[in-house]
Design a protein around this motif. Structure first.
Motif, mmCIF file in Angstrom:
data_model
loop_
_atom_site.group_PDB
_atom_site.id
_atom_site.type_symbol
_atom_site.label_atom_id
_atom_site.label_comp_id
_atom_site.label_asym_id
_atom_site.label_seq_id
_atom_site.Cartn_x
_atom_site.Cartn_y
_atom_site.Cartn_z
ATOM 1 N N UNK A 115 -3.215 11.634 10.005
ATOM 2 C CA UNK A 115 -3.669 11.911 8.682
ATOM 3 C C UNK A 115 -4.839 12.712 8.275
ATOM 4 N N UNK A 116 -5.906 12.408 9.303
ATOM 5 C CA UNK A 116 -7.124 13.441 9.111
ATOM 6 C C UNK A 116 -6.682 14.820 9.672
ATOM 7 N N UNK A 117 -5.873 14.970 10.696
ATOM 8 C CA UNK A 117 -5.551 16.439 11.268
ATOM 9 C C UNK A 117 -4.868 17.055 10.300
ATOM 10 N N UNK A 118 -3.764 16.351 9.654
ATOM 11 C CA UNK A 118 -2.872 17.088 8.719
ATOM 12 C C UNK A 118 -3.724 17.236 7.359
ATOM 13 N N UNK A 119 -4.794 16.608 7.106
ATOM 14 C CA UNK A 119 -5.658 16.897 5.954
ATOM 15 C C UNK A 119 -6.563 18.182 6.063
ATOM 16 N N UNK A 120 -7.025 18.528 7.295
ATOM 17 C CA UNK A 120 -7.447 19.942 7.700
ATOM 18 C C UNK A 120 -6.551 20.742 7.718
ATOM 19 N N UNK A 121 -5.133 20.641 8.168
ATOM 20 C CA UNK A 121 -4.410 21.791 7.971
ATOM 21 C C UNK A 121 -3.894 22.245 6.699
ATOM 22 N N UNK A 122 -3.709 21.078 5.716
ATOM 23 C CA UNK A 122 -3.509 21.344 4.535
ATOM 24 C C UNK A 122 -4.416 22.282 3.631
ATOM 25 N N UNK A 123 -5.684 21.944 3.827
ATOM 26 C CA UNK A 123 -6.922 22.693 2.930
ATOM 27 C C UNK A 123 -6.957 23.912 3.764
#
Length: 749
Positions: A115-123
């Motif tokens: 959840x946190x990793x893909x939050x970074x990837x998305x932004x």
């Protein structure tokens, strides 16, 4: 099973459809039928359901967010405003800076690492899609009680996800926050920010124009992970049984994203792209409808050409998948071959999946059968708009009347000393280095300031030393007491943090984290916070460039504190003139800037010592904040200030302790006449900073403050190896450091 084509949908108007299971209300489903003049196909229903979700459509918040445009301050720095992937501001010398903060809250509770990793990837992809090279990330985080067993599950996973993804991308993590409060127990807040840099002429927008131009999907293959991920997860309230939607969380691959970044920047350099959009929330449904909606024509897509990781995916699943590391570009036909060559060079899969048409419809086909025929604006931009009922909660008056001034106070210097140690050792005030040491803060070599400094700062031009500074702040306790003032206090603190490092604040992004919009009390909090933030930005002259709304941060009937997180971006002409927070030299004179009043409502002292929340938050004076900012920037630029630290959570004593420990030097504090030592140390009055002034610059500095009307009180000197408050107590630095640094490792290490 018969493929649900447009023709079949028109011929079977009464066929049952799972609109409720997909999150649509009955009136929303009926509106889709009215728009189309028939029932939707399964693929159309999938698109409308994700694009009309709360996360994607802002249907409960739009009516309030309009204030950010209506009250926007007049300025000449905003190059791209609200509505694009990210806002862009003019940083000077031909440079443009883009930045944005978004949420990945619900996925991070269910699957903390991904959840946190893909939050970074998305932004990061949002910033990339604007034409910029990402240069830094930040992460404002909120967790439940520090000693709660589930916090021990969530926090390490979130921190590992942020570090694992960001470190692999080679992006420095230069700042953020970590806050603990029981209200976030079932709803941690994982907000992610990215900053990117480009030249003015390199700005790209998300639009599909030019009939005959090709639609190219490139990046990772589309899989079953993340189907209805953030779009659905972030659009409903968790029930009290906790996480149960693990399959909806996306799975990230930072190495694929790194290739995607370099590939995209190369196609930008060769001017091969007419429009571009990243694939984040709502996946292909979002990218195709938004590109077509913002363009000058329609779009035709052959969905069966989409590269898949799972050949069993249905058309609906392909459209809803939020698989990561994907982008969609609009490319002129004679540039397609070169575009594909560059993708092949970077080992990035790229496929022509459609083309821009001269019509006005988004048409999607599956093996020759038409499964979507919609007006794209109705999907992307003309979703429901709710004017949710809101009302000041009945308990608000009692909460504000429960004043922290009545709480028992330390009666002796020894009690004061003991409470200072308890404060600096509390989870919210203690050192977060156990967390931040897991992030690479200095990769790329342009990080000038990073945690725990007041703001992160990166150099963006190596010849002139032009730099940008960014800070994020938010205090849910203040906002619970008064959401209007709480939002302005978050803005003021972030503004102050940027100015404290010597940078000139330019613009903001925000992430508005609240409970369920279906609760009138929550909607009142949201309306008040939004109004406060819009009014505050107008007063400070800092336009809102964009951001994110995260609602349904609620478990059962229990909502989080209203938590508007505000990111302020500033520019500094020469990063060598930055102001650090460390008291680095013995003999420096300590000055307290601003007025100290007895303001303890929502304070760290009331929370740590008495587990109390009540009263009113500190008063906001935005003219004073602006004046303080001007003094801090001028003092930094002209060499009058050696160190500066804003005063916020924990008051003066917290700031002094942090600056002493950062510089390895002690301080002697003298209580000004007429001021209660307790109030001096623990009050959280806004509009204040503590600065270290060289003796040679004292007269020039005090003359400047006096001429501009800013109170500047000499309160001590950098001296010795302890924090001493004369007449009260003496705390050796070694004892303070032990208290400050031991807490977080003991909880999570």
């Amino acid at each position: 099973m018969t493929l649900d084509t447009v023709k079949h949908a028109a011929e079977t108007p009464d066929a049952p459809q799972p609109w409720a299971e997909l999150g649509l209300k009955q009136d929303e489903y009926e509106r889709v039928r009215t728009i189309l003049g028939r029932r939707p196909t399964g693929a159309e229903l999938a698109m409308y359901s994700v694009m009309w979700s709360e996360h994607c459509s802002y249907k409960s918040s739009k009516v309030h967010l309009r204030q950010f445009g209506e009250k926007a301050p007049a300025n000449d720095v905003l190059l791209v405003g609200i509505g694009e992937n990210a806002g862009v501001v003019d940083a000077g010398q031909g440079y443009a800076v883009t930045f944005k903060v978004e949420s990945h809250n619900h996925p991070s509770y269910i699957e903390p690492y991904q959840g946190a990793a893909t939050g970074i990837g998305g932004i990061v992809r949002d910033i990339l899609a604007m034409g910029a090279r990402p240069v830094a990330v930040m992460d404002p985080l909120r967790f439940g009680a520090a000693d709660h067993p589930d916090t021990k599950r969530v926090l390490p996973g979130v921190v590992s996800g942020i570090g694992g993804y960001g470190n692999c991308l080679g992006l420095p993590n230069i700042g953020g926050e970590v806050v603990f409060d029981p209200c976030y127990q079932g709803n941690p807040l994982v907000n992610a920010l990215c900053v990117g840099v480009m030249k003015h002429e390199d700005i790209h927008l998300a639009k599909a124009s030019g009939a005959g131009n090709k639609v190219i999907l490139y990046g990772a293959r589309t899989g079953g992970d993340g189907i209805g991920g953030v779009s659905v997860l972030a659009s409903e309230t968790f029930d009290s049984t906790g996480p149960a939607k693990r399959p909806a969380v996306q799975v990230g691959d930072p190495f694929q994203e790194k290739l995607l970044i370099e590939c995209t920047l190369e196609v930008f350099r060769e001017h091969l792209v007419e429009g571009i959009q990243d694939l984040g929330g709502a996946g292909l449904s979002c990218a195709t409808s938004e590109l077509a909606s913002a363009g000058s024509g329609g779009m035709r897509v052959e969905l069966d050409t989409v590269p898949l990781r799972d050949a069993t995916l249905s058309p609906e699943e392909i459209l809803m998948s939020e698989s990561q590391e994907r982008m969609c570009a609009i490319v002129e036909p004679d540039k397609v071959d070169r575009f594909l060559e560059i993708c092949e060079k970077w080992d990035v899969i790229a496929t022509v999946i459609g083309e821009v048409t001269d019509g006005e419809r988004l048409e999607i086909f599956w093996h020759g059968e038409q499964i979507v025929d919609v007006p794209p604006r109705t999907v992307a931009h003309e979703g429901p708009v709710y004017e949710r009922p809101y009302a000041r909660p009945e308990w608000q008056d009692a909460l504000q009347a429960d004043d922290a001034a009545k709480l028992p106070r330390p009666a002796t210097g020894e009690e004061l000393r003991e409470q200072v140690l308890r404060l600096v050792a509390s989870p919210n005030q203690a050192s977060k280095s156990w967390i931040t040491s897991q992030y690479d803060r200095f990769v790329q070599g342009n990080t000038v300031l990073a945690q725990p400094e007041d703001s992160g700062m990166v150099r963006i031009d190596e010849e002139t030393n032009l730099g940008v500074a960014v800070a994020t702040d938010g205090n849910g306790r203040y906002a619970k007491l008064d959401p209007y003032a709480g939002a302005q206090l978050a803005l003021a603190e972030s503004y102050r943090n940027v100015a404290a490092t010597g940078a000139r604040p330019l613009a903001i992004s925000n992430c508005l984290n609240f409970g369920s919009p279906e609760d009138p009390a929550v909607m009142w909090q949201f309306a008040e916070a939004t109004r406060g933030l819009a009014d505050g930005c107008l007063a400070l002259g800092t336009p809102v460039t964009g951001g994110n709304v995260s609602l349904y941060n609620q478990t059962g009937d229990t909502a989080i504190h209203p938590t508007p997180v505000v990111a302020v971006l500033g520019v500094i002409d020469d990063v060598n003139r930055r102001t650090p927070m460390a008291f680095a030299e013995q003999g420096q004179l300590l000055y307290l800037l601003g007025d100290t009043r007895e303001e303890l409502g929502g304070s760290a002292w009331s929370q740590v010592i008495h587990d109390h929340l009540g009263g009113l938050p500190p008063a906001v004076d935005l003219d004073r904040e602006k004046l303080l900012g001007e003094i801090l920037i001028s003092g930094s630029r002209d060499g009058m200030i050696d160190a500066a630290h804003d005063l916020s959570d924990g008051g003066l004593i917290q700031a002094v302790v942090e600056s002493c420990l950062r510089g390895g030097n002690g301080a002697r504090i003298v209580v000004p006449d007429g001021l209660d030592p307790f109030v001096l140390l623990f009050s959280e009055s806004a509009g204040r900073a503590v600065v270290a002034v060289p003796r040679s610059e004292e007269l020039r500095f005090t003359d400047m403050c006096g001429a501009r009307g800013l109170p500047a009180t000499r309160i001590g000197v950098v001296d010795g190896e302890s924090v001493e408050v004369q007449g009260q107590f003496d705390l050796p630095l070694a004892e303070v450091r032990d208290a400050y640094e031991a807490t977080i490792p003991a909880l999570f290490g």
